[in-house]
Design an enzyme around this catalytic site. Structure first.
Site, PDB file in Angstrom:
ATOM      1  N   ASN A 150       0.790  -1.233   0.000  1.00  0.00           N
ATOM      2  CA  ASN A 150       0.000   0.000   0.000  1.00  0.00           C
ATOM      3  C   ASN A 150       0.823   1.283   0.000  1.00  0.00           C
ATOM      4  O   ASN A 150       0.312   2.352  -0.267  1.00  0.00           O
ATOM      5  CB  ASN A 150      -0.938   0.018   1.215  1.00  0.00           C
ATOM      6  CG  ASN A 150      -0.231  -0.308   2.505  1.00  0.00           C
ATOM      7  OD1 ASN A 150       0.362  -1.377   2.652  1.00  0.00           O
ATOM      8  ND2 ASN A 150      -0.274   0.599   3.451  1.00  0.00           N
ATOM      9  N   GLN A 178      -4.901  -3.707  -2.062  1.00  0.00           N
ATOM     10  CA  GLN A 178      -4.415  -2.757  -3.077  1.00  0.00           C
ATOM     11  C   GLN A 178      -4.262  -3.408  -4.445  1.00  0.00           C
ATOM     12  O   GLN A 178      -3.976  -2.723  -5.427  1.00  0.00           O
ATOM     13  CB  GLN A 178      -3.081  -2.139  -2.630  1.00  0.00           C
ATOM     14  CG  GLN A 178      -3.156  -1.377  -1.320  1.00  0.00           C
ATOM     15  CD  GLN A 178      -3.982  -0.094  -1.388  1.00  0.00           C
ATOM     16  OE1 GLN A 178      -4.300   0.407  -2.476  1.00  0.00           O
ATOM     17  NE2 GLN A 178      -4.337   0.440  -0.229  1.00  0.00           N
ATOM     18  N   SER A 197     -11.215  -5.036   0.378  1.00  0.00           N
ATOM     19  CA  SER A 197     -11.920  -3.971   1.092  1.00  0.00           C
ATOM     20  C   SER A 197     -12.719  -3.097   0.130  1.00  0.00           C
ATOM     21  O   SER A 197     -12.231  -2.765  -0.955  1.00  0.00           O
ATOM     22  CB  SER A 197     -10.874  -3.118   1.816  1.00  0.00           C
ATOM     23  OG  SER A 197     -11.475  -1.999   2.406  1.00  0.00           O
ATOM     24  N   HIS A 199     -13.867   0.189   0.533  1.00  0.00           N
ATOM     25  CA  HIS A 199     -13.637   1.634   0.374  1.00  0.00           C
ATOM     26  C   HIS A 199     -12.393   1.965  -0.443  1.00  0.00           C
ATOM     27  O   HIS A 199     -12.156   3.124  -0.771  1.00  0.00           O
ATOM     28  CB  HIS A 199     -13.636   2.345   1.732  1.00  0.00           C
ATOM     29  CG  HIS A 199     -12.440   2.118   2.596  1.00  0.00           C
ATOM     30  ND1 HIS A 199     -11.467   3.061   2.768  1.00  0.00           N
ATOM     31  CD2 HIS A 199     -12.075   1.071   3.364  1.00  0.00           C
ATOM     32  CE1 HIS A 199     -10.544   2.606   3.601  1.00  0.00           C
ATOM     33  NE2 HIS A 199     -10.895   1.398   3.985  1.00  0.00           N
ATOM     34  N   THR A 235     -25.826  -9.189  11.645  1.00  0.00           N
ATOM     35  CA  THR A 235     -26.703  -8.858  10.510  1.00  0.00           C
ATOM     36  C   THR A 235     -25.881  -8.223   9.393  1.00  0.00           C
ATOM     37  O   THR A 235     -25.069  -7.328   9.641  1.00  0.00           O
ATOM     38  CB  THR A 235     -27.818  -7.894  10.981  1.00  0.00           C
ATOM     39  OG1 THR A 235     -28.504  -8.535  12.046  1.00  0.00           O
ATOM     40  CG2 THR A 235     -28.779  -7.561   9.861  1.00  0.00           C
ATOM     41  N   CYS A 318      -3.380   4.985   5.984  1.00  0.00           N
ATOM     42  CA  CYS A 318      -4.536   4.192   6.399  1.00  0.00           C
ATOM     43  C   CYS A 318      -4.336   3.568   7.770  1.00  0.00           C
ATOM     44  O   CYS A 318      -4.998   2.637   8.138  1.00  0.00           O
ATOM     45  CB  CYS A 318      -4.944   3.173   5.351  1.00  0.00           C
ATOM     46  SG  CYS A 318      -3.626   2.180   4.744  1.00  0.00           S
TER      47      CYS A 318
END
Ligand code: PLP
Length: 369
Positions: A150, A178, A197, A199, A235, A318
């Site tokens: 990353n 990445q 991931s 986002h 959930t 991050c």
């Protein structure tokens, strides 16, 4: 002009993803476990999304488990498989340049008595397959090596590592956060466990997935109502899942991203005292460019760029330790001054050539002063 060049930290939602999320939060509020039609509608979204994610990675639909993000996927992959297989051996292997979501799990396992090998990398940020081969023994139960780093964009030889499974009995995990949608999936989908991931690929935050290949023994970390086939209770995050699938179904234009990175790289190469890190003749992920500006502080440069509307990061943004010394830049052999003066430019789908040229102009004017 606003130029967002921090896409490895997170990305802006694509307009179609915004529409999808809006539709789901307004209309599909059911619990996917409910048996009535409102629940079934939500369940259908989860099912379709799982198919889309599976297809995008060339894996089977039943191998995709949704999580809250890659940090959870990494933790589950590592603790879940190491604890489930600890009777077979106590040796585990990773690289020195992993994201903290992986490294900190290994540090914890080390404290618990596991024997950990941390693989070195060369100046391009790539592990040495011979060092790995020499480290493996009949005690080795688990190996985790990221697909793309990353901070510098190096691509690790996951296929070559997977080939070693013919001779040795270990589980292979790769953090592909990445790599996902940026490099061809066949470069890393051979791993037994794969973390991704949402986002980082223009979907919502708080959604990710762990791919668990059939036959891989791994214990769940989160227990409860038995959702996700009992593997990850809680959930389901239906809007997040829908956003993830929508973002992934919009094919990423990696050629465009690579072209923009070339323009940026060429422009920066002409700036005195700028050194491109771990570029590896372009054999690195197309969206990341790490540059050390000799004699400058990364934070100062970052704020100077921000004043001109350009958003970048020093090292990796991050994780919370963003002002600490980067373990990745140190592993590729940069000295303290070079590390302190490093900026990570990370490009995305929504950047334009005009933005990149503006960024090069600003850097050239300010730094050649
Ligand atoms: N792994 C890598 C390589 C990353 O770049 C990130 C970025 O934050 C993560 C893991 C953590 O992902 P998430 O924010 O989805 O938990």
């Amino acid at each position: 002009m606003k130029v967002y060049l921090d896409n490895a930290a997170t990305t802006e939602l694509l307009p179609s993803v915004v529409d999808e999320v809006k539709y789901v939060i307004e209309n599909v509020y059911g619990n996917p476990s409910s048996l009535h039609s409102i629940g079934l509608e939500a369940e259908k979204i989860v099912r379709n999304s799982r198919e889309i994610i599976a297809k995008s990675l060339g894996v089977e639909t039943g191998e995709v488990y949704f999580t809250s993000g890659a940090t959870e996927s990494d933790n589950t992959a590592i603790f879940g498989s190491v604890y489930a297989n600890s009777r077979r051996g106590k040796h585990i292997i990773t690289s020195k340049i992993e994201h903290p979501a992986v490294l900190n799990c290994f540090k914890k396992l080390e404290q618990e008595g596991f024997n950990v090998t941390y693989l070195d990398v060369d100046s391009n940020g790539i592990i040495d397959i011979d060092q790995l081969k020499n480290a493996i023994s009949d005690q080795t139960i688990f190996i985790s090596v990221m697909a793309v780093n990353n901070e510098i964009g190096s691509i690790e030889p996951i296929r070559e590592i997977a080939k070693l499974k013919r001779e040795y009995n270990f589980i292979l995990h790769t953090d592909a956060v990445q790599a996902y949608t940026k490099i061809p999936c066949n470069l890393y989908n051979v791993a037994d466990l794969i973390s991704i991931s949402g986002h980082k690929v223009h979907a919502l935050k708080g959604i990710g997935a762990l791919i668990v290949k059939k036959g891989i023994k791994i214990s769940p970390l989160i227990l409860g109502g038995g959702q996700e086939g009992g593997f990850r209770s809680g959930t389901e995050n239906v809007p997040g899942i829908a956003s993830f699938a929508k973002a992934v179904s919009e094919k990423a234009d990696t050629e465009k991203i690579a072209h923009l990175r070339e323009i940026l790289k060429e422009g920066i190469s002409n700036i005195k005292n700028a050194k491109i890190n771990a570029y590896n003749d372009g054999n690195s992920a197309p969206h990341i460019l790490s540059v050390s500006f000799n004699g400058l502080r990364g934070e100062v440069l970052m704020h100077m760029l921000e004043e001109k509307g350009i958003f970048v990061s020093t090292g990796s943004a991050c994780h919370s330790n963003r002002f600490g010394e980067s373990h990745v830049l140190s592993a590729i052999g940069l000295n303290k001054n070079e590390i302190g003066g490093t900026i990570r430019f990370s490009l995305g789908e929504l950047n334009t050539e005009e933005e990149i040229k503006y960024c090069v102009d600003v850097l050239t004017k300010e730094l050649n002063k």
